[in-house]
Design an enzyme around this catalytic site. Sequence first.
Site, PDB file in Angstrom:
ATOM      1  N   GLU A 164       0.972  -1.298   0.113  1.00 16.23           N
ATOM      2  CA  GLU A 164      -0.020  -0.071  -0.002  1.00 16.23           C
ATOM      3  C   GLU A 164       0.850   1.246   0.019  1.00 16.23           C
ATOM      4  O   GLU A 164       0.477   2.208  -0.770  1.00 16.23           O
ATOM      5  CB  GLU A 164      -0.884  -0.108   1.226  1.00 16.23           C
TER       6      GLU A 164
ATOM      7  N   HIS B  18      -9.774  -5.344  10.429  1.00 17.97           N
ATOM      8  CA  HIS B  18     -10.522  -5.201   9.109  1.00 17.97           C
ATOM      9  C   HIS B  18     -11.877  -4.517   9.211  1.00 17.97           C
ATOM     10  O   HIS B  18     -12.751  -4.452   8.194  1.00 17.97           O
ATOM     11  CB  HIS B  18     -10.692  -6.682   8.153  1.00 17.97           C
TER      12      HIS B  18
END
Length: 381
Positions: free
Chosen positions: A108, A177
Amino acid sequence: MLRRAATSSRGSSSVWSRSQMGSMLPMASTPFGNSAFVFGGVRSYATQGRELTVREALREAIAEEMERDPSVFLMGEEVGQYHGAYKVSKDLLAKFGENRVIDTPITEAGFAGMGVGAALSGTRPIVEFMTWNFALQAIDHIVNSAAKTRYMSGGLFKCPVVFRGPNGPPRAVGAQHSQCFGAWYSSVPGLKVVAPWDCDDAKGLLKAAIRDDNPTVVLESEILYNEKFALSSEADNKDFVMEIGKAKVEKKGSDVTIVTFSRMVGEALKAAADLEKDGISAEVINLRSLRPLDTETIVKSIQKTHRLVSVEEGWPQCGVGAEIIALANEAAFDSLDAPPERITGADVPMPYTGPLEELAMVKPTNIANAVRRVCYRKKQK
């Protein structure tokens, strides 16, 4: 011990009770050109058209903007050959080719930095994160590089990059998450932050984000990806965009104002329908944009209803609801007839086990009970 689903806080107090859980403007000259339909404000006169899932509305927005502007491209993990982790980018690789739909390594920080650099070089990247939780690896590029460069360069450099992906709790994926980042990114000057609810929101806000010259964070709800909504005929137009910074009154009411965003708009509307049975008329505001925040719409509604409940999926401390209640106290204190309340996700890391996860998430009952409290009704479900 986790006792109830969502935490509630009265007014601006830092003490909470875990036991009490409970708009279209005419065609105009705009930054997007004279031909753009700009939707915002508190009313919508849109007529219903075909039915889409939120996933499909997002895909259409990306495809239309890539067709319109060759400088727009999509990058991220699995966005090409796998059609996206959530299939938002399905078939876009075949349509636009590998130079404009770019599969990246699982890094990322790397591809977010590349997206910022590409934006500073004159293109309009759409950077997809598989989940906003993973964007923590890239937050330096979002907050320091993207958000601050235009200011630090005295306006010399624009950074028209879009960061998008699923935000907030989905189901059965655990604490790492399941976080809502609305409060995080909406606190950063230099960013614009939007959070769509229905298909009109998804399409209009994403298209506006892509065309904007500022870095824009698009917080999508994974749970909403499969939800179907009727796309308005106005939204079913390639020139359709929404004005970032304009909320929408989804339901008018006279007794209490419910301010919320993303998936919680639907939950608030369910609560409002239940409250009608008790003779309570709730006004539901869909923020659409977290930064800039449509303070005018919020204040006008509070001045009419004299009561406020904020709703979000994130944690309570320093949350979006805290900002909304602070706004109410600063700009509409004399109009309040009761202390405001905020409903949030439980103040714990999201549990993995199903029963505890269910308790930690906001439900219409929590919202309805908060409304009854601010309206001084005793009924609690």
